[in-house]
Every structure is written in structure tokens, then in C-alpha cells.
Write a protein that holds these residues in place. Structure first.
Motif, PDB file in Angstrom:
ATOM      1  N   ALA A 171      -7.739  62.154  16.146  1.00 32.97           N
ATOM      2  CA  ALA A 171      -8.678  61.102  15.748  1.00 32.97           C
ATOM      3  C   ALA A 171     -10.113  61.630  15.688  1.00 32.97           C
ATOM      4  CB  ALA A 171      -8.603  59.934  16.747  1.00 32.97           C
ATOM      5  N   VAL A 172     -10.503  62.403  16.702  1.00 27.97           N
ATOM      6  CA  VAL A 172     -11.895  62.882  16.755  1.00 27.97           C
ATOM      7  C   VAL A 172     -12.140  63.942  15.683  1.00 27.97           C
ATOM      8  CG1 VAL A 172     -13.650  64.005  18.195  1.00 27.97           C
ATOM      9  CG2 VAL A 172     -12.146  62.260  19.193  1.00 27.97           C
ATOM     10  N   PHE A 173     -11.174  64.864  15.492  1.00 22.94           N
ATOM     11  CA  PHE A 173     -11.325  65.875  14.440  1.00 22.94           C
ATOM     12  C   PHE A 173     -11.507  65.200  13.077  1.00 22.94           C
ATOM     13  CE2 PHE A 173      -9.733  68.664  11.112  1.00 22.94           C
ATOM     14  CZ  PHE A 173     -10.335  69.869  11.407  1.00 22.94           C
ATOM     15  N   VAL A 175     -12.735  62.177  12.350  1.00 25.26           N
ATOM     16  CA  VAL A 175     -14.066  61.567  12.193  1.00 25.26           C
ATOM     17  C   VAL A 175     -15.138  62.651  12.039  1.00 25.26           C
ATOM     18  CG1 VAL A 175     -15.838  60.169  13.319  1.00 25.26           C
ATOM     19  CG2 VAL A 175     -13.455  59.434  13.381  1.00 25.26           C
TER      20      VAL A 175
ATOM     21  N   ILE B 130      -2.564  58.682  13.883  1.00 26.56           N
ATOM     22  CA  ILE B 130      -2.326  59.789  14.836  1.00 26.56           C
ATOM     23  C   ILE B 130      -0.884  59.834  15.313  1.00 26.56           C
ATOM     24  CG2 ILE B 130      -4.733  59.892  15.613  1.00 26.56           C
ATOM     25  CD1 ILE B 130      -3.864  58.712  18.280  1.00 26.56           C
ATOM     26  N   ARG B 138      -5.676  56.825   8.086  1.00 26.40           N
ATOM     27  CA  ARG B 138      -6.419  57.980   8.598  1.00 26.40           C
ATOM     28  C   ARG B 138      -6.222  58.092  10.109  1.00 26.40           C
ATOM     29  NH1 ARG B 138     -12.789  57.549   8.085  1.00 26.40           N
ATOM     30  NH2 ARG B 138     -12.511  59.521   9.215  1.00 26.40           N
ATOM     31  N   ASN B 139      -6.539  59.254  10.660  1.00 28.46           N
ATOM     32  CA  ASN B 139      -6.375  59.465  12.102  1.00 28.46           C
ATOM     33  C   ASN B 139      -7.479  58.802  12.935  1.00 28.46           C
ATOM     34  OD1 ASN B 139      -4.080  61.199  11.838  1.00 28.46           O
ATOM     35  ND2 ASN B 139      -5.441  62.880  11.269  1.00 28.46           N
ATOM     36  N   GLY B 140      -8.683  58.803  12.395  1.00 26.45           N
ATOM     37  CA  GLY B 140      -9.834  58.384  13.195  1.00 26.45           C
ATOM     38  C   GLY B 140     -10.247  56.939  12.983  1.00 26.45           C
TER      39      GLY B 140
END
Lengths: 191, 191
Positions: A171-173, A175, B130, B138-140
Motif C-alpha cells: 500500500a505504501v509503495f 502511494v 493488497i 489499487r494497493n494504496g
């Protein structure tokens, strides 16, 4: 298949619960809608305290039985009192932690026992941006480098694939590399 | 102009030093090249510990006389042990802290005495990303909202301008909205 306690836990991850969670979200995708929150209070100068407690997820408010406090400040060379890490360092810490949590989970799911995971994160920033001294310099990090040291009972290639899968699902990567929508509003009163 | 102690400090910011720092960087722009670093060590499952100490800036290594530790984990509903905030919450905390530090400094520079600055940050995230359950998610974070409450001895409009200037010069806001370059490498050994 019956799992014993010993193969149910791997790397400190309850693998049975991990797969059950995935199955539950597959059956009910709306359970994956989460909202995380932080309350921040300015203390003095560049020093502030963030408080983290409840969040929303799995269709309901999730109350923790505790609050976490995250402090930030600037070092003296940046006109602060060095009471805590800089916000920019917290950003790097968040990235490292996100990738590392993913490595823990993915290794467990793939049957790999980890013995060591360490990482070093470096971020290059030209402060002419935030100091307002150049319009050609961006405010944030130009480049961030993350280097992992990973050890476990799998071939090198499989360990590398775990790091890569964590990157691909972080998630952080996401963003930090793709950006997101951030709105800032203010309730301002002369007092 | 001679400044007395009382007008030299404002909002806990040494305004004389703030302007002297700006002048020094104007004269020597390369002093603004900084590198921040975090070392992270995996503990168990999704729990890890980041250590923050030295950094590079003003043309030299800057050794702090202490280390800061930043822990992260997942809550139980996300197969962790809730020992610390999630990495995603640390990301929101970094954003709040960066904007708040900017408000402290900018207010001091503009002669505004602050009495209160608080903020609430919310981030919406769909964990189908994730969890690898949807390639369309999206992941973030999809959206992050920051709402400030700001009180000080200036008209509302001036207080709002301070928040806006902090947003316009925030390192973390820049990275979160515009993205940056992040490389991830791994030293992997079967052990």
C-alpha cells in the motif's frame, strides 16, 4: 487436511487465519473497505504528536483498546528541537514497515520460514524546495532506495520473489510511487 | 534592528535562526542536499521495528546523540498482533506532522502567534488490492483528507493562507500527491 499447531503458525503468522481472511473477503469484497485515521496536535515549533486508535473495516468501526502516539520534530540544524524523527523519516519508516509486513505474510503463505529480514532505506531530498528558495526543486524526495537483507529456508530466487511480491502489493509503495488524492481543508478562527 | 528574546522566539520557533538558516542556504544552495535514513528489522509476522538516527545534511554527516524507534504491525483483523500502528497509519501520521511543522514555521515567519493547531487525517483504502483479490483495485489509499483546526492572533484569511503555504511547501504532501522514484533491491541468501 488437518493442520497441527506447529504448521498453522509460520513466521509468527497464523496461516490458517490468513487464508480464512482471504476467503472471507473473496466472498464479501466490501469487507475490504477500510478507513485509517490519525489525529495530530501541534505542540510547539516543528514538534507535533499524532494519535492513532480506531479505524473502520470489515463493515464496522474497529475500536482498539489502546492509542498509539507518533511524535515528529525537526533536528536543530532544521530549526527544531530534535524531540522525534522528522516527518520525512516517518515516511521512509512507513515504507520499510509496509514492505516488511508483506514479506512476513507472503513468506508464511508460501511455506518459507524466515530467519532474518533487515532493510536500509535512504531518501535524497534537496531542501531548496521546501525552503522556497528554488521553484525548480521539488519539495519531496527525489529518490528513495530500499535494500533488503533476507534469510530463510528457501532458494535465493524464491526469497527474491517474496520481496518482489511484497513490493507489488504494498500500500505504501503504491502511494509513494503513483501518488494519490489528498485534500487539505482548514477551520480557521482568529483567537 | 535589535531583537529581544521575547520577539526572537515565536510559537517555539527561533525566528532569528530560521531567517539565518534561509540566508545561509541562499548563499550556499548545496547545504540543502539532505539524505534521511531508516533501518528496519523484522520482528515476527507483520511486526517490525524501524530505527532512525544519523542523516546527511549541510555538507556533512549529522550524528544524533540518540536513536528513535518506530514500530509497526497490523491489527488482529488483518492477521497481526496490533503491537503498533499499521504502516498505512504511519503514512497518514507523517503527512499530518509535515503539514503541522510547516504551519509552525510559517506562522512564526509571518509574525502570527498560534494558540491551537489540530488536524484529523482520514485515508480510504480498499484492501482487495493488497490482498491480491482484484487487479482493478489499487494497493494504496484512494483518497486522503486532512482537516485542520487552526487558532491564532490573525484574521481567518491569514490563518488559511498559512495552511495553504504549508501544503504548497510540504515534502510529504509532494511525495504523496506526485509520487517519486523508489527502488527496491534484495540481498537474499538461503539460510
Amino acid at each position: 487436511m488437518t493442520m497441527t499447531e506447529s504448521n498453522r503458525m509460520r513466521n509468527g503468522v497464523d496461516v490458517t487465519t490468513l487464508f480464512a481472511t482471504l476467503d472471507a473477503v473473496k466472498a464479501q469484497p466490501e469487507a475490504a473497505q477500510f478507513q485509517f485515521r490519525v489525529k495530530n496536535r501541534w505542540v510547539s515549533g516543528t514538534h507535533s504528536m499524532g494519535t492513532i486508535s480506531s479505524f473502520y473495516g470489515v463493515g464496522t468501526e474497529q475500536a482498539r483498546d489502546k492509542s498509539f502516539v507518533v511524535e515528529a520534530d525537526h533536528p536543530e540544524v532544521l530549526v527544531g528541537n530534535d524531540k522525534a524523527p522528522t516527518p520525512a523519516e516517518h515516511l521512509l519508516a512507513a515504507l520499510a514497515a509496509c514492505l516488511t509486513a508483506g514479506i512476513g505474510n507472503i513468506s508464511a503463505a508460501r511455506g518459507v520460514e524466515l530467519t532474518e529480514v533487515e532493510s536500509t532505506i535512504e531518501g535524497d531530498i534537496d531542501l531548496n524546495g521546501i525552503l522556497g528558495l528554488s521553484d525548480e526543486v521539488r519539495n519531496g524526495f527525489d529518490n528513495i532506495r530500499v535494500n533488503f537483507k533476507i534469510r530463510g529456508n528457501a532458494p535465493e530466487e524464491k526469497l527474491r520473489e517474496i520481496v518482489e511480491q511484497s513490493r507489488a502489493r504494498s500500500a505504501v509503495f503504491d502511494v509513494l510511487t503513483n501518488g494519490t488524492n489528498v485534500s487539505v481543508s482548514a477551520d480557521a478562527t482568529s483567537a
